[in-house]
Each structure stands twice: as structure tokens, then as C-alpha cells.
Scaffold this motif. Structure first.
Motif, PDB file in Angstrom:
ATOM      1  N   LEU A 164      18.029 -56.447  18.566  1.00  0.00           N
ATOM      2  CA  LEU A 164      16.817 -57.261  18.687  1.00  0.00           C
ATOM      3  C   LEU A 164      17.130 -58.747  18.591  1.00  0.00           C
ATOM      4  N   ALA A 165      18.102 -59.109  17.768  1.00  0.00           N
ATOM      5  CA  ALA A 165      18.428 -60.521  17.572  1.00  0.00           C
ATOM      6  C   ALA A 165      18.963 -61.176  18.838  1.00  0.00           C
ATOM      7  N   ARG A 166      19.448 -60.370  19.806  1.00  0.00           N
ATOM      8  CA  ARG A 166      19.930 -60.940  21.072  1.00  0.00           C
ATOM      9  C   ARG A 166      19.018 -60.545  22.236  1.00  0.00           C
TER      10      ARG A 166
ATOM     11  N   LEU B 149      27.492 -62.760  24.942  1.00  0.00           N
ATOM     12  CA  LEU B 149      26.996 -63.039  26.293  1.00  0.00           C
ATOM     13  C   LEU B 149      26.683 -64.523  26.442  1.00  0.00           C
ATOM     14  N   PRO B 150      26.727 -65.035  27.675  1.00  0.00           N
ATOM     15  CA  PRO B 150      26.345 -66.437  27.882  1.00  0.00           C
ATOM     16  C   PRO B 150      24.942 -66.719  27.352  1.00  0.00           C
ATOM     17  N   GLU B 151      24.732 -67.890  26.841  1.00  0.00           N
ATOM     18  CA  GLU B 151      23.448 -68.278  26.252  1.00  0.00           C
ATOM     19  C   GLU B 151      22.300 -68.085  27.236  1.00  0.00           C
ATOM     20  N   GLU B 152      22.556 -68.340  28.524  1.00  0.00           N
ATOM     21  CA  GLU B 152      21.486 -68.288  29.525  1.00  0.00           C
ATOM     22  C   GLU B 152      21.150 -66.861  29.958  1.00  0.00           C
ATOM     23  N   THR B 153      22.000 -65.896  29.659  1.00  0.00           N
ATOM     24  CA  THR B 153      21.763 -64.515  30.081  1.00  0.00           C
ATOM     25  C   THR B 153      20.574 -63.929  29.348  1.00  0.00           C
ATOM     26  N   ARG B 154      19.628 -63.385  30.107  1.00  0.00           N
ATOM     27  CA  ARG B 154      18.467 -62.753  29.484  1.00  0.00           C
ATOM     28  C   ARG B 154      18.744 -61.274  29.233  1.00  0.00           C
ATOM     29  N   VAL B 155      18.347 -60.802  28.062  1.00  0.00           N
ATOM     30  CA  VAL B 155      18.538 -59.412  27.665  1.00  0.00           C
ATOM     31  C   VAL B 155      17.177 -58.750  27.531  1.00  0.00           C
ATOM     32  N   VAL B 156      17.008 -57.628  28.219  1.00  0.00           N
ATOM     33  CA  VAL B 156      15.795 -56.811  28.127  1.00  0.00           C
ATOM     34  C   VAL B 156      16.160 -55.544  27.364  1.00  0.00           C
ATOM     35  N   LEU B 157      15.414 -55.230  26.319  1.00  0.00           N
ATOM     36  CA  LEU B 157      15.664 -54.026  25.523  1.00  0.00           C
ATOM     37  C   LEU B 157      14.492 -53.071  25.642  1.00  0.00           C
ATOM     38  N   ASP B 158      14.786 -51.843  26.086  1.00  0.00           N
ATOM     39  CA  ASP B 158      13.821 -50.744  26.069  1.00  0.00           C
ATOM     40  C   ASP B 158      14.241 -49.836  24.920  1.00  0.00           C
ATOM     41  N   PRO B 159      13.491 -49.797  23.812  1.00  0.00           N
ATOM     42  CA  PRO B 159      13.975 -49.093  22.623  1.00  0.00           C
ATOM     43  C   PRO B 159      14.046 -47.582  22.753  1.00  0.00           C
ATOM     44  N   ALA B 160      13.283 -46.978  23.676  1.00  0.00           N
ATOM     45  CA  ALA B 160      13.337 -45.540  23.959  1.00  0.00           C
ATOM     46  C   ALA B 160      12.756 -44.707  22.813  1.00  0.00           C
ATOM     47  N   PRO B 161      12.491 -43.424  23.047  1.00  0.00           N
ATOM     48  CA  PRO B 161      11.818 -42.588  22.051  1.00  0.00           C
ATOM     49  C   PRO B 161      12.573 -42.409  20.739  1.00  0.00           C
TER      50      PRO B 161
ATOM     51  N   VAL C  14      13.879 -44.582  18.854  1.00  0.00           N
ATOM     52  CA  VAL C  14      13.965 -45.853  18.130  1.00  0.00           C
ATOM     53  C   VAL C  14      13.876 -45.679  16.618  1.00  0.00           C
ATOM     54  N   ALA C  15      13.086 -44.723  16.146  1.00  0.00           N
ATOM     55  CA  ALA C  15      12.936 -44.537  14.702  1.00  0.00           C
ATOM     56  C   ALA C  15      14.207 -44.020  14.058  1.00  0.00           C
ATOM     57  N   ASP C  16      15.098 -43.448  14.855  1.00  0.00           N
ATOM     58  CA  ASP C  16      16.348 -42.891  14.321  1.00  0.00           C
ATOM     59  C   ASP C  16      17.513 -43.869  14.399  1.00  0.00           C
ATOM     60  N   LEU C  17      17.295 -45.046  14.979  1.00  0.00           N
ATOM     61  CA  LEU C  17      18.379 -46.013  15.087  1.00  0.00           C
ATOM     62  C   LEU C  17      18.685 -46.619  13.716  1.00  0.00           C
ATOM     63  N   PRO C  18      19.972 -46.771  13.362  1.00  0.00           N
ATOM     64  CA  PRO C  18      20.304 -47.440  12.101  1.00  0.00           C
ATOM     65  C   PRO C  18      19.717 -48.852  12.087  1.00  0.00           C
ATOM     66  N   PRO C  19      19.104 -49.268  10.984  1.00  0.00           N
ATOM     67  CA  PRO C  19      18.469 -50.593  10.942  1.00  0.00           C
ATOM     68  C   PRO C  19      19.406 -51.724  11.338  1.00  0.00           C
ATOM     69  N   GLY C  20      20.662 -51.645  10.932  1.00  0.00           N
ATOM     70  CA  GLY C  20      21.602 -52.707  11.289  1.00  0.00           C
ATOM     71  C   GLY C  20      21.848 -52.782  12.775  1.00  0.00           C
ATOM     72  N   VAL C  21      21.928 -51.625  13.427  1.00  0.00           N
ATOM     73  CA  VAL C  21      22.142 -51.579  14.881  1.00  0.00           C
ATOM     74  C   VAL C  21      20.918 -52.131  15.604  1.00  0.00           C
ATOM     75  N   LEU C  22      19.740 -51.649  15.228  1.00  0.00           N
ATOM     76  CA  LEU C  22      18.522 -52.118  15.878  1.00  0.00           C
ATOM     77  C   LEU C  22      18.325 -53.611  15.648  1.00  0.00           C
ATOM     78  N   GLY C  23      18.554 -54.065  14.423  1.00  0.00           N
ATOM     79  CA  GLY C  23      18.379 -55.481  14.116  1.00  0.00           C
ATOM     80  C   GLY C  23      19.308 -56.365  14.913  1.00  0.00           C
ATOM     81  N   ALA C  24      20.559 -55.939  15.056  1.00  0.00           N
ATOM     82  CA  ALA C  24      21.530 -56.727  15.821  1.00  0.00           C
ATOM     83  C   ALA C  24      21.140 -56.796  17.293  1.00  0.00           C
TER      84      ALA C  24
END
Length: 306
Positions: free
Chosen positions: A179-181, A153-165, A167-177
């Protein structure tokens, strides 16, 4: 307002049932009310649109009895893709008990088949606000697509993440990637605790601050604490934006109302404290009404804020 709220989560069908309490295993309970409506991400998009934001749906959807309900609901928004012709949309059974708490059982359909080529249909600009849901990240196909798409995505684009209920079942690599953006992470109290398991009895304020290093540089964490309000942890400090105590009758979609109005406020350029206060007000109004997409119109939110 030249940008859009670009929503990448799932629109499904909510089969809502009002019950006095959840039945014990093997038991039964009679519902006092029922409804079948579009839900899931539809709630957040409706909240953003009612608060004045242009909304584009970048997710996937299907064809069939539930897909027809979803397609009809999506007529209210710009939609990126044509949907799938060989799979129905999914649905969620939503049980709302006498305390206004909601419990979900969800079946995944076409919304779990979002691919990278689908997302690339969307020409995202630096003025857009992209909203990502943990429900989308919970599906392997969607997760692969989103984690490949977000870094481009363009550098200026803001990303809002709602992790949802989930979240504890998300693979760490997916969640980490993801969160990093992420520029703004907005989680409820339960989700915030699940994201910070090593902090034992730490208050939400500390947990919110501890999550900041996992976001994109300069990121902000919101920890929503029901009627108490929402904690903001950013580069300045950690502080509480008070909520608006109300008598809740149905908390279904409250987080979606908060996320949608927050995204709309950020799109307009509101400062983060003002955006969170507005989202708090919208969520408070939403829980005073039964049903999923109960976010208020902008004028109603304005009146409560005054």
C-alpha cells in the motif's frame, strides 16, 4: 502511448463450472456447463490489451498440462521471463451459481515462485503503469520479491493495486509495504470492508476515504460497488462515478476487467474520473458474458459510454 501496463500477478488455469447452487457439505450438484481456460491475471491483461494498451507479463508460470495452457495464452503479450521448467502452473475451480456469483478453490503452482531476480528482468520506466494483485502478495515467495521491488521503481511509475478476495489473509507487513507504494487502490465492496474492519457500519465512501493515508502521498482509493459504480476518494473529495446496470450472467473476471481497463486508461493519461467511468462500463459489459476473459473491445466500451 509509450508506456506499458506491467502486470505482476498470477496467470493460472480456470476450471469453470456453471451450477444451480453450491452443494451442501458432503453433497453433490450437476454442472450445466464447463470450461478450461487461462484465467487469473490473464483476464486483467486481456482487458488492458483490448482497450489498446501494450501489456507485459512480469509474473511466473510453469511447465506441464496447466502450464501449456498458460504459455499458449501468454503468446498474446510480451513476457519477461522463460517460466519454470520443473513445476506446473496452478489452477482454480470456479463455481458460478444461478445468481451469477462465483466461488473459487485455488491450487498454487509455479505462479507462486516469483523471485526478485525475475522482477529485475523488467526495465520499468516512469511511463509504465504497474499492476499488483493481492493474489500475488498471498504467496510468501512473491510477497518477499514484490515488497523489495516496488520501492525501487521510478518515482514517476504509477502502481495500481487490486487487493483481491484474499486480502484479509495477507500479512500486515506485506500489505502495508504494498500500500505504501500504491498510487491507485481499487477494491470491491467486500475487500474495502475487510480493509477497514474498525469502521463497523460505515458506508463505502467513508471507508474509501479512510484508506487514503495508507497509500503513497497523493494516492487514490476506488471502492467498487457493483452496478452502483465506484467511489473515488482522492485529494479533492469523495464522489461516486455511477455504474451501468446490466443483467449479469457471470461475474467471473469483472474486477479484472475493471482493473485492466482502468490501467489502460491511466496509461493513456485519462483523468481519474474518466478512467473509472470507462472501467465501470467495461466491467458491466464483461458480466453479461460467460467465462473469465470477457472484457470488451475498446469500440464496444466506447459505444456504451456514448
Amino acid at each position: 502511448m509509450s508506456g506499458r501496463v506491467v502486470y505482476t500477478g498470477n496467470v493460472i488455469v480456470d476450471i469453470g463450472l456453471a451450477v444451480p447452487a453450491l452443494p451442501e457439505p458432503g453433497g453433490d450438484v450437476l454442472a450445466s456447463a464447463s470450461s478450461i481456460t487461462a484465467g487469473g491475471g490473464f483476464n486483467a491483461m486481456t482487458a488492458a490489451a483490448r482497450d489498446g494498451a501494450p501489456v507485459l507479463y512480469a509474473g511466473q508460470y510453469g511447465t506441464g498440462p496447466f502450464g501449456a495452457i498458460v504459455r499458449d495464452a501468454l503468446r498474446a503479450f510480451e513476457v519477461a521471463g522463460p517460466g519454470l521448467r520443473d513445476m506446473d502452473s496452478g489452477y482454480s475451480v470456479v463455481l458460478v451459481d444461478a445468481s451469477a456469483e462465483r466461488t473459487f478453490v485455488t491450487y498454487v503452482g509455479a505462479e507462486g515462485q516469483l523471485r526478485l531476480e525475475d522482477l529485475r528482468r523488467v526495465a520499468v520506466t516512469g511511463e509504465d503503469v504497474v499492476v499488483v494483485s493481492g493474489y500475488g502478495l498471498a504467496h510468501p515467495v512473491n510477497a518477499e520479491a514484490l515488497t523489495a521491488w516496488l520501492p525501487a521503481l521510478p518515482e514517476e511509475t504509477r502502481v495500481v493495486l487490486d487487493p483481491a478476495p484474499l486480502v484479509a489473509d495477507l500479512p500486515p507487513g506485506v500489505l502495508g509495504a504494498a500500500l505504501a507504494r500504491t498510487d491507485v487502490l481499487s477494491a470491491n465492496a467486500r475487500e474495502t470492508r475487510l480493509l477497514t474492519p474498525g469502521l463497523a457500519d460505515a458506508p463505502l465512501s467513508e471507508r474509501a476515504a479512510a484508506l487514503r493515508p495508507r497509500l503513497r502521498e497523493g494516492g487514490t482509493v476506488l471502492a467498487r460497488d457493483n452496478s452502483a459504480g465506484a467511489w473515488i476518494a482522492d485529494a479533492e473529495d469523495t464522489r461516486l462515478v455511477p455504474g451501468f446496470p446490466v443483467t449479469a450472467v457471470d461475474t467471473t473476471g469483472a474486477g479484472d476487467a475493471h482493473t485492466g481497463v482502468l490501467a489502460a486508461a491511466l496509461l493513456r493519461g485519462d483523468p481519474i474520473d474518466a478512467a473509472v467511468r470507462r472501467a465501470n462500463a467495461a466491467a458491466a459489459l464483461a458480466v453479461t458474458r460467460r467465462g473469465p476473459a470477457t472484457a470488451p473491445e475498446a469500440a464496444e466500451t466506447d459505444r456504451l459510454l456514448r
